[in-house]
Design an enzyme around this catalytic site. Sequence first.
Site, PDB file in Angstrom:
ATOM      1  N   HIS A  97       0.841  -1.194   0.000  1.00 43.06           N
ATOM      2  CA  HIS A  97       0.000   0.000   0.000  1.00 43.06           C
ATOM      3  C   HIS A  97       0.872   1.239   0.000  1.00 43.06           C
ATOM      4  O   HIS A  97       2.043   1.182   0.394  1.00 43.06           O
ATOM      5  CB  HIS A  97      -0.931   0.007   1.218  1.00 43.06           C
ATOM      6  CG  HIS A  97      -2.161  -0.817   1.009  1.00 43.06           C
ATOM      7  ND1 HIS A  97      -3.146  -0.459   0.133  1.00 43.06           N
ATOM      8  CD2 HIS A  97      -2.559  -1.990   1.559  1.00 43.06           C
ATOM      9  CE1 HIS A  97      -4.110  -1.376   0.158  1.00 43.06           C
ATOM     10  NE2 HIS A  97      -3.778  -2.312   1.007  1.00 43.06           N
TER      11      HIS A  97
ATOM     12  N   LYS B  15     -12.975   6.030   7.418  1.00 44.83           N
ATOM     13  CA  LYS B  15     -13.009   7.311   6.710  1.00 44.83           C
ATOM     14  C   LYS B  15     -14.439   7.742   6.459  1.00 44.83           C
ATOM     15  O   LYS B  15     -14.752   8.933   6.450  1.00 44.83           O
ATOM     16  CB  LYS B  15     -12.241   7.203   5.388  1.00 44.83           C
ATOM     17  CG  LYS B  15     -12.106   8.532   4.649  1.00 44.83           C
ATOM     18  CD  LYS B  15     -11.086   8.439   3.533  1.00 44.83           C
ATOM     19  CE  LYS B  15     -11.636   7.696   2.346  1.00 44.83           C
ATOM     20  NZ  LYS B  15     -12.638   8.488   1.588  1.00 44.83           N
TER      21      LYS B  15
END
Length: 980
Positions: free
Chosen positions: A171, A615
Site C-alpha cells: 500500500h 473514513k
Amino acid sequence: MAKSDSASSRRSVRTLAEATDATATAPALPLKDAPLKEDIRLLGRLLGDVLREQEGAEVFAVVETIRQTAVRFRRDADAGAGANLDKLLKKLTREQTISVVRAFSYFSHLANIAEDQHHNRRRRAHLMAGSLPKSGSMAHALTTLQAAGVGNARIQEFFRNALISPVLTAHPTEVQRKSILDAQSKIAALLAARDLPQTPRERQENATLLHAQVATLWQTRMLRYSKLTVADEIENALSYYRITFLRELPALYQDIEAELGLRHAPRARRGANALLPPFVQMGSWIGGDRDGNPNVNGDTMSHALLRQSATILDFYLEEVHALGAELSVSSLLVTVSAALQALADRSPDSSAHRSDEPYRRALIGMYARLAASARNLGAIAVARAEVAPAPAYDSAKEFSEDLQVLIDSLMANHGEVLVKPRLATLKRAVQIYGFHLATLDLRQTSDVHEKVLAELFAVAQVEPRYAELTEAKKVALLLAELAKPRLLHSPYQQYSAQTTSELDVLRAARTIRQRYGARAIRNYIISHTETVSDLLEVLLLQRETGLLSMAQGAGSEGMPRGFELMVIPLFETIPDLRCAAEIMAAFMALPPVRKLIAQQGDLQEVMLGYSDSNKDGGFLTSNWELYKAELALVQVFERAGARLRLFHGRGGTVGRGGGPSYEAIRAQPQGTVNGQIRLTEQGETIASKFSNPEIGRRNLELLVAATLEASLLPPVADAAGKSGGKHLAQFERVMETLSENAYQGYRNLVYGTPGFTEYFFQSTPIAEIAQLNLGSRPASRTASRRIEDLRAIPWGFSWGQCRLLLPGWYGFGSAVSAWLDDGDAPAGKAAAKSELRTHKQRLELLRAMYVQWPFFATLLSNMDMVLAKTDLAMASRYATLVTDRKLRKTIFSRITAEHERTVNCLEAISGSAERLAANPLLARSIKNRFAYLDPLNHLQVELLKRHRASLNGDKSRDERVQRGIHLSINGIAAGLRNTG
C-alpha cells in the site's frame, strides 16, 4: 578540523546519543531498561561519529540547537521557543536541511532497532527466570484453556481444522527500501551479539562492525527516486520471508507441538499424536490486487508466483545441500530402511566415496530433482549445479514424501536426534509453503466486473443494457447464463482493453493453479460489494475462463460441478456493513450457490474493510458497525448451515483497524472466529512486526494464541453476568447510541464543514505523500480533491504525519459527553424512559463496560495509544500552513475542543489521568520518541512552507526541498511505527 571544533562535535555526539532521556517529559527508565538506554546511547554515538566524519562539526551544532529548542517547545509550551525555532529553521541552507533531516530520521530508525532488541532481551530474561507465561504466549493460552476445562484432544482438533492466515499487502504508506531493511537487519544482529559473552577484542570488533554498518546506512539512499513498480513491491515483501517467515514459522509449529506433547514418529506408528497440519499459511495481495491499481494484471500475477516459487525453492535447495553435508551416516555402522536405500539407489550420484552414505546419496538425488523443478517453474539459474540431471518433482507433495522417507529411516534406526535440527524444519516448511510460498489473492472492484459483463452481454446480443437492469433482473439473468453450456465470449469478436485484461487475469489464475498447485491462488475478493449480483458476476466470469464448470443434463442444470476460486465479498463502507448479512443471506439461499458452498467444505469467507468504514463514519462508528456486522453474519451463516471465515482488512493505524492483534482478536464477538481467520498486514506494521526474526516469531505466536483463545474459551458475556456486571445486551444498546452520536459529529466535521477539504490538504503533507514514490498504487482513486475519492490509507497516513491522528479518536468525546449529559435531562425527555437517569449512573455503566466487555476495553485501549501519540502543540504548527486564517481557527478550534472532550471522557471511564497507564513500557517508548520526532515535525513544516511557496511562484522550485520533505515523512513514519 580545529581542536575546539572537534571537542564541540564530540559534545554534540553525546547529546544526540542521549536524546531519548533529555526531555523533562520522558519518565525515568527502570533498572531493567538500562540496557535499552545503553544501546540507544551506543547507536547515537556511532551515528554521531559518522556525522562528524561525513558532515563536519557545523551540522552537529545545528542538530543540537534544533533538538534543544524543540525540547523547550514541548516542555514549556513556550511561544518564544516556537518563534526561535522558526527563525533557526528558516536560516538553514538547503544542504544543512537535508543533513539535519537525515540525522534525526536515521536516529529514529536506530532507536527502533534498539527497542526491538530490548523486547527480545526482556522476553528471554522472562523465560530464563521461569516466570509465569505472559498473555499472548502459547504457554499462557494452553494454561488458560486447561483452567477452563478445555482438554488436549479438543485443542488438537482445533489445530486440525484451523486456518490462520496473515496476508501481506502493498500500500502507498510503505516507505522502507529493501537496501535500508538489509542494513538495519545487520545492525540488529550485531547489537544482539553484544548481549552474549565477548572478549575485549570481540567487543571492539563488534563496535567496529557496527560503526561500519551505521556508515553504510548513512551512505545508502533512503528514498526511491523512481516510481515503485509492482515487481519492486513483490521483492520487498519477499525480503521478510527470507528474514523471518521461512525459518520462524516452522519453528513456531515445533514449539506448539512441544507444548502439546507431539513428536515425530515413523509413518507406521502415527495416530492420535500425529504432528499438526499446516494451520498457519501465508497470503499475499502483491501482484494480484487490481482494485484501483492499473499496473496489476495477469503478467504481474505470473511474475509474483514466479518470484515466490523461486524464493522458496532457493530455500529448499540450500537446506537440502546443508543436510547433505550434515547427514554423513554410514550404512556400515547403522541400518537404514529399505525405502531410504531405494531412494539412494535412484540418485544420480555414483561416487565411490559415498557408496556407504545412503542419506547423502539420497539428498544429492533430491537436490537434482529440486533443481529441475526450479527450472521448470521459471528459475533462471540454480546457485549450485547438481551432480547430474534428474526428473523434476511433479509437486511439493512428492518432495515432502521423499523427506518423510529420510525421517522414517532415521526414527527407526537410532537417528531421532538427527531429525529435529534441520530435516523436521524443512519438512514442515514444505507443508506450509509448497512450491508457491504464499496464496495470492485476486481483488477487483465490483464496478469493473459490471462493465466487463455489460460488454460481454452486449457483444453476444444477450442484453444490450445490463448495467441499467434492476437488481432482480440482473440476478435472474446471471443465474440463467450460469446454467447455459455456451460462453458469452467469442475469440472472433473485438473487446475493450479493460475486458480483455480482466479475462486474461482469470485465465492466468487458471494457468498458475495448474503450474504451482491449487493453493497458489484460491480466493477472489470483490471490493465495494453492494448486491448479490456483484457476487454472481464473478462466478460468471470464472465460468467464462474455465475456473468454474457447471453440470449439464436433466435435473442438474445450473448447478456447479467444479470450482477453483472462492468468491469473497468485501464490505467496506458503513452502508455496506449494514447490508452485509442481508446480502449474504440472499446469496447463500440461491441453490447453485449453496451447492458451491458445499463443495467448499460448507465454508464461505467474508472480508470486512476497516479503512474505508473509518473514513466514511469515524473511529467509533466504524468499530461498532464492524462488530454488529460480524454478529449478524454469524446468525445468517448458522441458519444457512455454513461455516463463516472472516477476513479482516486491518491497517497499521488504529484509525484503519490497527492496534495490537492479540487484543483485537480476543475482542471479536462470540462465534466469529472458530479457528478460521485471515487478516491483512500492511504498511509500516510489516516492517515493525517482521523485520526482526525473534519479534516476527513472537507476533506469529500472538496471532495463533489469540485465535486459539477466541475460538475455545467460554463466552466473556457469561463471566460478566456471573460477576454481577451489566448484561451484554445493555452494553450494546449504549454503544448503539454512542455510535449514532459519534457518526453525526464525525460526518459533520469531515463532510459537512465548508472548507474542511482545503484545511486537510493544506495542514497535512497529503499532496507531498502523493508525490512520494511509496508504492505502485495511486494515492487517490480519481484526480479530484474530494475526501470521498481519497484512499483511506494516505488519509490516515497524513493525519499521523501532522501528529493529530484524527481518524483514531475524533467523535468519541462528543458522543460520550452527549450521552452522559442526556442522563441529567429534564423528566419527559427520552432519558426519563431509562433506568439510567443521571450522569453518575451512566458513567458507572461506561466504567462497567470498560472492565467487563473486551470489545469496549480494546476500543478504549487503542484510542489511548493514539492519544498518547497525538500532539496538539505540534499539530498547531501544521495548522499555520492553512492560508485562510478564519478557516484555520474555526476548524482547529473544533478539533482542539473535541480532543479535550475525548481525553476527559477517557480519563473518567478508565480512572486514569495518564496515557497508557496500563502499559508503561509502551508509554515510555512513545514519550522517548518525542526527542527525535519533534525536530522532524518542525523541519517538515518549514520545508512544506518552502515547497509550497515555490509552487506559488515566489521562488524557484528546488528538488532538494522536496527530497527533505520526503525524508522527513520517512523519519516520522519510522518513529510512529504503526502508520500504515
